[in-house]
Design an enzyme around this catalytic site. Structure first.
Site: not given
Length: 699
Positions: A9, A82, A84, A86, A298, A300, A345
């Site tokens: 990203e 990432d 997740d 999203e 990570y 989130r 995670h």
């Protein structure tokens, strides 16, 4: 010659990963999402199984072209967004935009950006997980349906420019409900009686506990007089001493929610700032000769799980730095507690516990260092032995009454050697030492202090409290907390006063309409149930189209009723006493993002606006002619300046006091901390506590 393209990203992440992978890989950044629903229309074909019509995000055309060109020059393309929902959706959109075969093993995920973790991830790429993608699509479409269907209705019936959101509306409702609780709160009187006692040159305090062998509430002054009469002239004699040892256990490593809460309490960070700085630490920081290193895992996550490797490293650090006795008997494991926690995670932790905060301080910004230190201390302490506290409870007989004194001291600090969790009240747990006492000791009475108190209303929500409440209720998920809080402020539905949320008139107006016509959107259980359904989609046990269909069936009927029955509300601007200095017409009060402001009633012919000036009753310390007034910055932050601006440019973020410094005569400012409000001189080192009446005025 490079034969693989890796797409992440951000440029920072690309830079870090590129150094680990070597010359056979080209690493490029997509700069976040490349496709989304159009802003100009709803972009969802409801009748066609909620088919979304994605378009390239404006400004991303050149990015996509560069990625397409690069993808044609290599044998393999890896998508490393990432780990997740999203991130999975970003990978899927990239695969479609670049015309890749998304059934191939093109997806690479890692929970930490370290050399070993990245290399291991590229050994086992996988297919794009469509369950994760569909869960993200369902959330995006669900929020689009709510926002794009209700908002135009509010424009038509209430005021142009209003908008409604699914999770955001619930957050505003929670804040509004708390405000209603505060408004309806009726204080109740109660009293305390404190005795200041002494023995062998030691002084300590004891509080009234019982009368005639029974607990007695001190609700009125007459109750106090009864106790004072019962103890008048009587000696204070120690009747019972209880000693015991208790354990205090460490807090679990950080989840997204607990990190946001603790960073707010201890660092004063807003949720959005916490996530922004954490992203920087995750993506990588240049550490001199060591190169670029991802400092944390990570950020989130709703899991408190820790890998065996990380635990072993923590054990090595604790043993060498603090000693074997600071290790627990067995490695600590923490169970997930949050409603709907997914445990996908690990918890947020340093990528290496051996990389102590001071070792990275010179390479990081102040904010990066402080947040890394907080994460490091929380993780290390979570793997340490429990603290041991010796507690002492002493009952003191006096006439027919009993007073009680309680004290404790830390006999073994354990995890507290490194870190102690904060709390929402900003108070700290301090040791209260008692002198050596035993039954039969006669104490010297120094003072009896009866005090009247009144119960306090529930506190307004701080960001930390609100995030904690949303998590406990199962509203939103780790990635949604920060943007939710930002959105409700940007829309002007809430304002922040002294770091606490308050609903605006605009927010109350919107919620009232939503409560009447869309009660399920504001229903906490309904919203939490929807989050659960999205989680089931992610797990592959629910069909995303079915979830949307069930929601839309009742939602569509609500829309039809609202269209027919919602009455148009005319918002009449309140006329002020001020006249517009540009055209002479009366100024009216308008409601904006940061509260009320003055605008010319001649709009649109005259567009003059100005802030509402709040005089704080302090003379300007610079020009000595003007008055200090409260203002707001463009971002809504309160500051103080002279009302003669621009003739006088005095400005201060801290509230000036009318009281001059007793030592040097300079002006003083109010400084707030966990212990309360203090006055601090701007020229010398003098500080003092605000008197009780001054503090009430400051509030």
């Amino acid at each position: 010659m490079a034969d693989s393209l890796v797409i992440v990203e951000s440029p920072a992440k690309a830079k870090t990963i590129g150094k680990y992978l070597g010359s056979k890989f080209i690493v490029k950044a997509s700069m976040g999402h490349v496709r989304d629903l159009p802003k100009s229309q709803i972009g969802v074909e409801v009748e066609n199984d909620f088919n979304p019509k994605y378009i390239t995000i404006r400004g991303k055309g050149s990015v996509l072209k560069e990625l397409k060109d690069a993808s044609k020059k290599v044998k393999k393309v890896y998508l490393a967004a990432d780990p997740d929902r999203e991130g999975e959706a970003i990978a899927w959109h990239l695969a479609h935009a670049l015309e890749l075969d998304d059934t191939q093993d093109c997806r690479v995920v890692f929970n930490e950006i370290t050399k070993q973790a990245v290399k291991d991830a590229f050994k086992s790429p996988r297919k794009i997980n469509m369950d994760l993608v569909n869960a993200q699509q369902a959330r995006r479409i669900l929020d689009r349906l709510v926002g794009y269907k209700i908002s135009p209705l509010l424009w038509k019936k209430v005021k142009k420019g209003l908008s409604a959101g699914r999770v955001q509306s619930v957050a505003v409702k929670i804040i509004m409900d708390r405000e209603n609780e505060i408004s309806a709160f009726v204080p109740e009187e109660y009293w305390t009686i404190t005795a200041k006692l002494g023995i062998r040159d030691s002084l300590f305090e004891a509080k009234f506990h019982r009368l005639n062998g029974e607990k007695k509430e001190l609700g009125r002054e007459s109750d106090v007089q009864e106790v004072l009469k019962a103890i008048a002239g009587a000696d204070f004699i120690v009747s019972e001493v209880k000693e015991k040892e208790r354990q205090r256990h460490p807090s679990a490593p950080f989840t997204t929610s607990s990190l946001q809460q603790e960073a707010a309490r201890k660092l004063g960070f807003r949720a959005a700032k916490t996530m922004s700085v954490a992203q920087q630490l995750y993506e990588g920081v240049e550490l001199g000769k060591e190169g670029t290193v991802g400092l944390i895992t990570y950020m989130r996550t709703d899991s408190t799980r820790i890998s065996a490797t990380a635990q072993e490293e923590a054990k090595e650090l604790i043993s060498s730095k603090y000693g074997e006795n600071f290790l627990p008997e067995t490695p600590r494991q923490y169970s997930k507690k949050a409603a709907g926690a997914q445990d996908a995670h690990e918890a947020i932790r340093p990528t290496s516990a051996l990389r102590e905060p001071d070792a990275v301080k010179e390479f990081t910004s102040r904010d990066q260092y402080r947040l890394y230190k907080l994460i490091w201390e929380r993780f290390v302490s979570s793997q340490m032995a429990s603290a041991l506290l010796d507690t002492l409870s002493v009952d003191i007989a006096v006439g027919t009454a009993v007073f009680r004194a309680v004290g404790s001291k830390v006999s073994f600090p354990g995890f507290m050697k490194v870190y102690v969790e904060g709390n929402d009240d900003g108070t700290t747990e301090e040791d209260k030492y008692l002198p050596l006492l035993q039954a039969g000791d006669k104490l010297v009475q120094h003072e009896i202090d009866p005090k009247q108190h009144f119960t306090q209303p529930p506190p307004r929500y701080t960001e930390a409290r609100l995030v904690k409440t949303l998590e406990e209720l199962g509203i939103g998920r780790p990635s949604t907390y920060a943007p939710t809080l930002e959105t409700i402020q940007k829309r002007g539905y809430v304002a922040i006063e002294e770091k606490k949320f308050m609903p605006t008139e605009l927010g109350e107006l919107v919620i009232e309409q939503m409560e009447q016509f869309f009660p399920e959107i504001l229903d906490v259980e309904f919203t939490a149930h929807m989050e659960g359904d999205l989680d089931h989609v992610e797990e592959g046990s629910e069909d995303w189209v079915k979830v949307l269909g069930e929601f839309y069936q009742s939602f569509e009927k609500r829309l039809e009723v609202a269209e027919e029955e919602m009455k148009e509300i005319e918002i009449v601007d309140e006329v002020s006493d001020e006249l517009c200095e540009k055209c002479g017409k009366p100024m009216v009060y308008k409601l904006g993002r940061f509260g009320k402001f003055l605008a010319c009633s001649g709009f649109p012919d005259c567009r003059n606006t100005k802030p509402i000036i709040k005089d704080i009753g302090v003379g300007c310390p610079k020009c000595h002619e003007g008055k200090v007034v409260e203002r707001r910055s463009k971002k809504g932050r309160v500051f103080y300046g002279c009302d003669r601006y621009p003739e006088c440019d005095f400005v201060s973020w801290d509230k000036p006091s009318s009281k001059p410094c007793p030592e040097c005569g300079s002006w003083m400012i109010e400084k707030r901390n966990k212990q309360g409000v203090r006055l601090q001189c701007t020229s010398c080192d003098h500080t003092e506590n605000l008197e009780e009446n001054d503090e009430e005025a400051a509030e």
